[in-house]
Design a protein around this motif. Structure first.
Motif, PDB file in Angstrom:
ATOM      1  N   VAL A 170      28.242 -12.639   4.381  1.00 54.44           N
ATOM      2  CA  VAL A 170      28.155 -12.938   2.947  1.00 54.44           C
ATOM      3  C   VAL A 170      29.437 -13.638   2.441  1.00 54.44           C
ATOM      4  N   PRO A 171      30.630 -13.067   2.668  1.00 52.72           N
ATOM      5  CA  PRO A 171      31.821 -13.778   2.219  1.00 52.72           C
ATOM      6  C   PRO A 171      32.038 -15.093   2.958  1.00 52.72           C
ATOM      7  N   PHE A 172      31.600 -15.195   4.211  1.00 52.52           N
ATOM      8  CA  PHE A 172      31.704 -16.450   4.949  1.00 52.52           C
ATOM      9  C   PHE A 172      30.928 -17.555   4.235  1.00 52.52           C
ATOM     10  N   PHE A 173      29.703 -17.274   3.837  1.00 54.67           N
ATOM     11  CA  PHE A 173      28.913 -18.274   3.119  1.00 54.67           C
ATOM     12  C   PHE A 173      29.439 -18.490   1.700  1.00 54.67           C
ATOM     13  N   ALA A 204      27.316  -7.287  10.495  1.00 55.41           N
ATOM     14  CA  ALA A 204      27.064  -8.728  10.380  1.00 55.41           C
ATOM     15  C   ALA A 204      27.083  -9.185   8.927  1.00 55.41           C
ATOM     16  N   MET A 205      26.399  -8.456   8.055  1.00 61.08           N
ATOM     17  CA  MET A 205      26.289  -8.881   6.656  1.00 61.08           C
ATOM     18  C   MET A 205      27.638  -8.814   5.957  1.00 61.08           C
ATOM     19  N   THR A 233      12.886 -10.194  11.764  1.00 65.34           N
ATOM     20  CA  THR A 233      14.316 -10.042  11.497  1.00 65.34           C
ATOM     21  C   THR A 233      14.952 -11.178  10.695  1.00 65.34           C
ATOM     22  N   ALA A 234      14.565 -12.417  10.950  1.00 65.67           N
ATOM     23  CA  ALA A 234      15.135 -13.538  10.198  1.00 65.67           C
ATOM     24  C   ALA A 234      14.757 -13.470   8.724  1.00 65.67           C
ATOM     25  N   GLY A 235      13.636 -12.805   8.431  1.00 66.58           N
ATOM     26  CA  GLY A 235      13.164 -12.694   7.058  1.00 66.58           C
ATOM     27  C   GLY A 235      13.473 -11.357   6.433  1.00 66.58           C
ATOM     28  N   ASN A 236      12.815 -10.297   6.952  1.00 67.76           N
ATOM     29  CA  ASN A 236      12.887  -9.007   6.262  1.00 67.76           C
ATOM     30  C   ASN A 236      14.241  -8.317   6.372  1.00 67.76           C
ATOM     31  N   ILE A 237      15.124  -8.831   7.225  1.00 70.17           N
ATOM     32  CA  ILE A 237      16.471  -8.261   7.336  1.00 70.17           C
ATOM     33  C   ILE A 237      17.518  -9.234   6.777  1.00 70.17           C
ATOM     34  N   TYR A 238      17.663 -10.391   7.406  1.00 69.31           N
ATOM     35  CA  TYR A 238      18.776 -11.272   7.049  1.00 69.31           C
ATOM     36  C   TYR A 238      18.500 -12.113   5.804  1.00 69.31           C
ATOM     37  N   ALA A 239      17.302 -12.659   5.650  1.00 68.69           N
ATOM     38  CA  ALA A 239      17.008 -13.393   4.419  1.00 68.69           C
ATOM     39  C   ALA A 239      17.058 -12.452   3.219  1.00 68.69           C
ATOM     40  N   LYS A 240      16.525 -11.266   3.396  1.00 69.70           N
ATOM     41  CA  LYS A 240      16.564 -10.275   2.320  1.00 69.70           C
ATOM     42  C   LYS A 240      18.013  -9.983   1.923  1.00 69.70           C
ATOM     43  N   GLY A 241      18.872  -9.718   2.903  1.00 68.42           N
ATOM     44  CA  GLY A 241      20.258  -9.389   2.597  1.00 68.42           C
ATOM     45  C   GLY A 241      20.993 -10.523   1.914  1.00 68.42           C
ATOM     46  N   HIS A 249      24.673 -32.819   9.693  1.00 69.57           N
ATOM     47  CA  HIS A 249      25.806 -32.308   8.938  1.00 69.57           C
ATOM     48  C   HIS A 249      25.492 -32.089   7.465  1.00 69.57           C
ATOM     49  N   ARG A 250      24.196 -32.120   7.123  1.00 67.65           N
ATOM     50  CA  ARG A 250      23.783 -31.558   5.837  1.00 67.65           C
ATOM     51  C   ARG A 250      23.954 -30.048   5.859  1.00 67.65           C
ATOM     52  N   ILE A 251      23.945 -29.450   7.056  1.00 70.40           N
ATOM     53  CA  ILE A 251      24.227 -28.024   7.219  1.00 70.40           C
ATOM     54  C   ILE A 251      25.736 -27.851   7.128  1.00 70.40           C
ATOM     55  N   LYS A 252      26.204 -27.212   6.075  1.00 67.49           N
ATOM     56  CA  LYS A 252      27.637 -27.143   5.777  1.00 67.49           C
ATOM     57  C   LYS A 252      28.339 -25.945   6.405  1.00 67.49           C
ATOM     58  N   ALA A 253      27.596 -24.923   6.788  1.00 73.21           N
ATOM     59  CA  ALA A 253      28.160 -23.743   7.444  1.00 73.21           C
ATOM     60  C   ALA A 253      27.019 -23.034   8.154  1.00 73.21           C
ATOM     61  N   LEU A 254      27.321 -22.368   9.263  1.00 73.78           N
ATOM     62  CA  LEU A 254      26.240 -21.759  10.031  1.00 73.78           C
ATOM     63  C   LEU A 254      26.683 -20.464  10.680  1.00 73.78           C
ATOM     64  N   VAL A 255      25.680 -19.596  10.896  1.00 73.45           N
ATOM     65  CA  VAL A 255      25.893 -18.314  11.561  1.00 73.45           C
ATOM     66  C   VAL A 255      24.849 -18.159  12.658  1.00 73.45           C
ATOM     67  N   SER A 256      25.312 -17.870  13.858  1.00 71.90           N
ATOM     68  CA  SER A 256      24.432 -17.543  14.974  1.00 71.90           C
ATOM     69  C   SER A 256      24.482 -16.042  15.199  1.00 71.90           C
ATOM     70  N   ILE A 257      23.340 -15.382  15.027  1.00 69.64           N
ATOM     71  CA  ILE A 257      23.257 -13.933  15.181  1.00 69.64           C
ATOM     72  C   ILE A 257      22.649 -13.633  16.542  1.00 69.64           C
ATOM     73  N   THR A 258      23.451 -13.095  17.438  1.00 64.56           N
ATOM     74  CA  THR A 258      23.060 -12.794  18.811  1.00 64.56           C
ATOM     75  C   THR A 258      22.255 -13.950  19.412  1.00 64.56           C
ATOM     76  N   GLY A 259      22.817 -15.162  19.246  1.00 64.86           N
ATOM     77  CA  GLY A 259      22.136 -16.390  19.639  1.00 64.86           C
ATOM     78  C   GLY A 259      22.008 -16.540  21.150  1.00 64.86           C
ATOM     79  N   VAL A 260      20.856 -17.066  21.578  1.00 60.80           N
ATOM     80  CA  VAL A 260      20.554 -17.267  22.994  1.00 60.80           C
ATOM     81  C   VAL A 260      20.218 -18.740  23.231  1.00 60.80           C
ATOM     82  N   ASN A 261      20.910 -19.353  24.183  1.00 63.32           N
ATOM     83  CA  ASN A 261      20.659 -20.742  24.571  1.00 63.32           C
ATOM     84  C   ASN A 261      19.387 -20.780  25.414  1.00 63.32           C
TER      85      ASN A 261
END
Length: 312
Positions: free
Chosen positions: A305-308, A300-301, A51-59, A133-145
């Protein structure tokens, strides 16, 4: 090869081993230009092809971003021994090394790097951004602690007993016993139901990982439990109230399950110090629906997309 994006397989050094990753490049990629880039982190027990690749990275690549999806250390095609370790601190370190790699590439704008993660990868991404803080913006997709999950679900709410069990496993292995990786899921949905399992997350995880829907050779859903002690005292959201100031988006479904993404999503949304933060609730959809089902992924997408675009 795809008309809307291309994938390059790359390797780069980590602490004492190499990381295997897929670099998703947008259509018309020009090596002489500078692109915003995103690190994408896979779930626990997963791999870069899922999912991190073939769905979200692709999109995201189709939307014009360079995206790096890595296999976790000790997992997939990445190096590191013994295999199947799931150590949150090293998983977070993997994200930092992914940022290093992107910042070393001449076609990446080193000041415009974001990050996403799915399931455990979502919370790892949050933890990485808290202190990197080199990471300037982030998205957690159904994130689990994962720290909470292992103390609760994995331990059946008996964390002290689990800690004793992990210590006994580690001692036995130190004295020459075998290192056996546990399969985190039943072999099939039918086997899960026969065992009396009713939790939506376990059943849907099994349906995703154990069938052609999501199955990939390196999506092992295995873990060396004797090395899980590091996760017992870990909190993905530690110091979020103080240090997590970057733009944050949290995506969750509104059908709660035993892995806890719904509650964790609202918790990090509440705790983050970010002035620019938002939570997207995909109504009628579950944790694993957000892995690959077209409708919730589109929800989600459409926000991501506009968020990033606005924040990178």
């Amino acid at each position: 090869m795809n008309n809307s994006f291309t994938i390059q397989t790359v390797r780069y050094p980590n602490l004492g081993w190499d990381i295997a990753a897929d670099l998703y490049l947008p259509a018309g990629f020009d090596q002489t230009k500078k692109y915003p880039a995103i690190v994408s982190t896979h779930p626990i027990g997963s791999c870069k092809e899922q999912t991190a690749g073939n769905i979200y990275a692709k999109g995201l690549a189709e939307a014009g971003f360079v995206v790096l999806v890595h296999d976790a250390s000790f997992q997939g095609a990445s190096g590191g021994m013994p295999r199947f370790i799931e150590d949150p601190s090293i998983r977070v370190s993997d994200i930092r090394f992914a940022v290093d790699y992107l910042q070393s590439q001449p076609f990446v704008d080193a000041d415009r790097i974001g990050a996403i993660g799915v399931c455990g990868g979502g919370a790892y991404t949050v933890h990485a951004a808290i202190t990197d803080h080199r990471i300037k913006a982030l998205v957690s997709i159904t994130g689990v602690n994962y720290g909470r999950l292992i103390r609760e679900g994995f331990a059946q709410f008996k964390p002290r007993e689990l800690a004793v069990g992990i210590a006994q496993m580690r001692m036995a292995q130190a004295q020459g016993g075998p290192r056996d990786a546990a399969n985190l899921l039943p072999e099939s949905v039918e086997a899960a139901r026969e065992a009396g399992i009713t939790d939506i997350d376990v059943l849907e995880a099994t349906e995703y990982y154990k069938t052609a829907r999501g199955q990939q050779p390196n999506g092992a859903t295995s873990q060396l439990m004797s090395f899980s002690g590091a996760a017992m005292g870990w909190d993905a959201f530690l110091y979020a109230e103080v240090l997590l100031t970057q733009p944050l988006m949290v995506v969750i479904g509104d059908k709660p399950g035993g892995f806890g993404a719904y509650r964790d999503g609202w918790e990090i949304y509440s705790r983050a110090a970010s002035a620019n933060k938002r939570i997207i609730v995909a109504e009628g959809w579950s944790h694993y629906d957000l892995y690959d089902k077209p409708e919730p992924v589109a929800i989600a997408m459409a926000q991501m997309v506009p968020f990033f675009q606005d924040n990178l």
